[in-house]
Design a protein around this motif. Structure first.
Motif, PDB file in Angstrom:
ATOM      1  N   SER A   1       0.836  -1.198   0.000  1.00 39.60           N
ATOM      2  CA  SER A   1       0.000   0.000   0.000  1.00 39.60           C
ATOM      3  C   SER A   1       0.877   1.256   0.000  1.00 39.60           C
ATOM      4  O   SER A   1       1.520   1.560   1.001  1.00 39.60           O
ATOM      5  N   PRO A   2       0.937   1.971  -1.110  1.00 39.21           N
ATOM      6  CA  PRO A   2       1.799   3.157  -1.142  1.00 39.21           C
ATOM      7  C   PRO A   2       1.275   4.277  -0.240  1.00 39.21           C
ATOM      8  O   PRO A   2       0.074   4.352   0.018  1.00 39.21           O
ATOM      9  N   GLU A   3       2.191   5.090   0.223  1.00 40.58           N
ATOM     10  CA  GLU A   3       1.785   6.306   0.955  1.00 40.58           C
ATOM     11  C   GLU A   3       1.542   7.383  -0.091  1.00 40.58           C
ATOM     12  O   GLU A   3       2.427   7.705  -0.885  1.00 40.58           O
ATOM     13  N   VAL A   4       0.343   7.936  -0.093  1.00 44.16           N
ATOM     14  CA  VAL A   4      -0.064   8.882  -1.138  1.00 44.16           C
ATOM     15  C   VAL A   4      -0.305  10.251  -0.517  1.00 44.16           C
ATOM     16  O   VAL A   4      -1.061  10.376   0.447  1.00 44.16           O
ATOM     17  N   THR A   5       0.365  11.260  -1.057  1.00 43.99           N
ATOM     18  CA  THR A   5       0.149  12.638  -0.609  1.00 43.99           C
ATOM     19  C   THR A   5      -0.376  13.442  -1.789  1.00 43.99           C
ATOM     20  O   THR A   5       0.209  13.409  -2.874  1.00 43.99           O
TER      21      THR A   5
ATOM     22  N   ARG B   1       5.363  -2.136  -6.929  1.00 46.90           N
ATOM     23  CA  ARG B   1       5.165  -2.430  -8.341  1.00 46.90           C
ATOM     24  C   ARG B   1       4.011  -1.589  -8.889  1.00 46.90           C
ATOM     25  O   ARG B   1       2.965  -1.456  -8.253  1.00 46.90           O
ATOM     26  N   GLY B   2       4.226  -1.055 -10.071  1.00 51.66           N
ATOM     27  CA  GLY B   2       3.164  -0.337 -10.765  1.00 51.66           C
ATOM     28  C   GLY B   2       2.772  -1.100 -12.015  1.00 51.66           C
ATOM     29  O   GLY B   2       3.634  -1.666 -12.698  1.00 51.66           O
TER      30      GLY B   2
ATOM     31  N   VAL C   1      -1.782   1.573 -11.825  1.00 52.45           N
ATOM     32  CA  VAL C   1      -2.194   0.825 -10.638  1.00 52.45           C
ATOM     33  C   VAL C   1      -0.921   0.524  -9.847  1.00 52.45           C
ATOM     34  O   VAL C   1      -0.073  -0.268 -10.289  1.00 52.45           O
ATOM     35  N   ILE C   2      -0.779   1.199  -8.714  1.00 51.53           N
ATOM     36  CA  ILE C   2       0.453   1.104  -7.928  1.00 51.53           C
ATOM     37  C   ILE C   2       0.080   0.516  -6.569  1.00 51.53           C
ATOM     38  O   ILE C   2      -0.613   1.163  -5.783  1.00 51.53           O
ATOM     39  N   GLY C   3       0.499  -0.737  -6.325  1.00 50.21           N
ATOM     40  CA  GLY C   3       0.049  -1.425  -5.111  1.00 50.21           C
ATOM     41  C   GLY C   3      -1.476  -1.457  -5.106  1.00 50.21           C
ATOM     42  O   GLY C   3      -2.107  -1.820  -6.102  1.00 50.21           O
ATOM     43  N   ASP C   4      -2.086  -1.010  -4.000  1.00 45.62           N
ATOM     44  CA  ASP C   4      -3.556  -1.052  -3.905  1.00 45.62           C
ATOM     45  C   ASP C   4      -4.200   0.268  -4.329  1.00 45.62           C
ATOM     46  O   ASP C   4      -5.358   0.534  -4.002  1.00 45.62           O
TER      47      ASP C   4
ATOM     48  N   VAL D   1       2.179  12.611  -4.806  1.00 47.76           N
ATOM     49  CA  VAL D   1       3.459  11.954  -4.537  1.00 47.76           C
ATOM     50  C   VAL D   1       3.116  10.568  -3.999  1.00 47.76           C
ATOM     51  O   VAL D   1       2.350  10.444  -3.038  1.00 47.76           O
ATOM     52  N   VAL D   2       3.651   9.551  -4.656  1.00 40.06           N
ATOM     53  CA  VAL D   2       3.331   8.157  -4.315  1.00 40.06           C
ATOM     54  C   VAL D   2       4.613   7.513  -3.817  1.00 40.06           C
ATOM     55  O   VAL D   2       5.579   7.378  -4.581  1.00 40.06           O
ATOM     56  N   LYS D   3       4.624   7.130  -2.542  1.00 40.57           N
ATOM     57  CA  LYS D   3       5.869   6.683  -1.916  1.00 40.57           C
ATOM     58  C   LYS D   3       5.843   5.200  -1.576  1.00 40.57           C
ATOM     59  O   LYS D   3       4.840   4.684  -1.073  1.00 40.57           O
ATOM     60  N   ASP D   4       6.955   4.544  -1.838  1.00 39.11           N
ATOM     61  CA  ASP D   4       7.172   3.165  -1.399  1.00 39.11           C
ATOM     62  C   ASP D   4       7.211   3.163   0.140  1.00 39.11           C
ATOM     63  O   ASP D   4       8.064   3.840   0.719  1.00 39.11           O
ATOM     64  N   PRO D   5       6.316   2.407   0.800  1.00 37.41           N
ATOM     65  CA  PRO D   5       6.308   2.436   2.274  1.00 37.41           C
ATOM     66  C   PRO D   5       7.560   1.810   2.877  1.00 37.41           C
ATOM     67  O   PRO D   5       7.876   2.050   4.040  1.00 37.41           O
ATOM     68  N   SER D   6       8.311   1.028   2.061  1.00 33.63           N
ATOM     69  CA  SER D   6       9.479   0.337   2.625  1.00 33.63           C
ATOM     70  C   SER D   6      10.787   1.077   2.383  1.00 33.63           C
ATOM     71  O   SER D   6      11.854   0.559   2.669  1.00 33.63           O
TER      72      SER D   6
END
Ligand SMILES: [Fe+2]
Length: 287
Positions: A2-6, A136-137, A153-156, A19-24
């Motif tokens: 689940s990406p962090e989305v701002t 993954r997108g 479609v990036i993660g969920d 801004v779509v961030k990799d949570p890891s």
């Protein structure tokens, strides 16, 4: 994952950039950035893009991608400006070549304007995938508003650009050159086939009758149940009739003329003249 989305909302053009961030880790992508443009004076401003750049720097993020959902007709892209400041690759749909061909003719750009998408760093087609760090997108080709429109479609999370808007507002117009309401209906079915819990982030919001606040996040499940244009299993015929009737009443977006000329060049201005000055054209009685 689940990406962090701002989200960054631009009130002048009703555009939402993300801004779509990799949570890891620290990798991120910027989706559909805005370069402010005042048509009356012909002046650009980087206020909106600078807010994104400041966010990325404050959080020590690394921009891997600058993703465009399509060639926007209502705002200029800030992708090359952000790229210059922060790096990252600019991606768009491979059918950009069709859009470049159409508007290359409208603006009489001549042979020096390449119509092969080479202004972009990556051209995506249906089923392509890419990574933002460990995230993954996946690419869905979702034409109809324009021939090159993509959903990332990036993660969920699905970044749908101008296909679906919030459920109470409906869908994007289909009357620009190369647009088709029938095609958009079919593209929307692809988005609605994603899992119900998929988060949907829309490219614009205009509020809606009875809603006082801007909104941009919904889900596939909500869209299927509630979207005023395509929800509750509306048929293709119903949608096409409604969309075409409504589009016939809409004015052109305020910034369509500068936006197309800049965005079909991946957000870059046309080449400067021999004095170093840059001009945009206004085609008369063409759009
Ligand atoms: Fe658009």
């Amino acid at each position: 994952m689940s990406p962090e989305v701002t989200a960054f909302f631009d009130e002048a053009t009703n555009t939402i950039s993300y801004v779509v961030k990799d949570p890891s880790g620290s990798a991120c992508a910027v989706v559909d950035s805005v370069l402010d443009f005042d048509y009356s004076s012909g002046r650009t401003d980087t206020r909106s893009a600078d807010a994104i750049i400041a966010f990325v720097k404050d959080h020590d993020l690394k921009v891997e991608w600058l993703l465009e959902s399509h060639v926007h007709a209502d705002h200029l892209s800030a992708a090359p400006y952000i790229q210059q400041e922060l790096g990252g690759k600019i991606g768009i749909g491979d059918r950009i070549t069709v859009v470049q061909d159409t508007f290359g003719k409208v603006f009489n750009e001549g042979t020096e304007f390449q119509r092969d998408g080479s202004q972009f760093d990556a051209l995506f087609k249906e089923s392509d995938s890419f990574h933002i760090g460990q995230l993954r997108g996946d690419v869905l080709h979702t034409p109809g508003h324009t021939p090159a429109c993509l959903t990332y479609v990036i993660g969920d999370a699905a970044f749908v650009g101008d296909t679906l808007f919030m459920p109470d507002f409906g869908t994007a117009r289909c009357d620009f050159p190369g647009g088709s309401s029938e095609t958009l209906y079919n593209s929307i079915q692809k988005i609605l086939a994603l899992p119900d819990e998929t988060r949907i982030f829309v490219g614009h919001d205009y509020k809606a009758p009875g809603r006082d606040d801007y909104a941009w996040e919904t889900t596939v499940g909500e869209q299927k149940a509630l979207n005023v244009h395509v929800g509750e299993g509306k048929s293709a015929e119903e949608f096409v009739r409604m969309r075409d009737e409504r589009d016939a009443t809409l004015a052109m977006p305020k910034l369509i003329i500068p936006s197309l000329q800049v965005n079909m060049r991946a957000g870059r201005m046309p080449p400067a003249d021999d004095q170093g000055d840059v001009f945009l054209k206004v085609p008369v009685n063409k759009l």
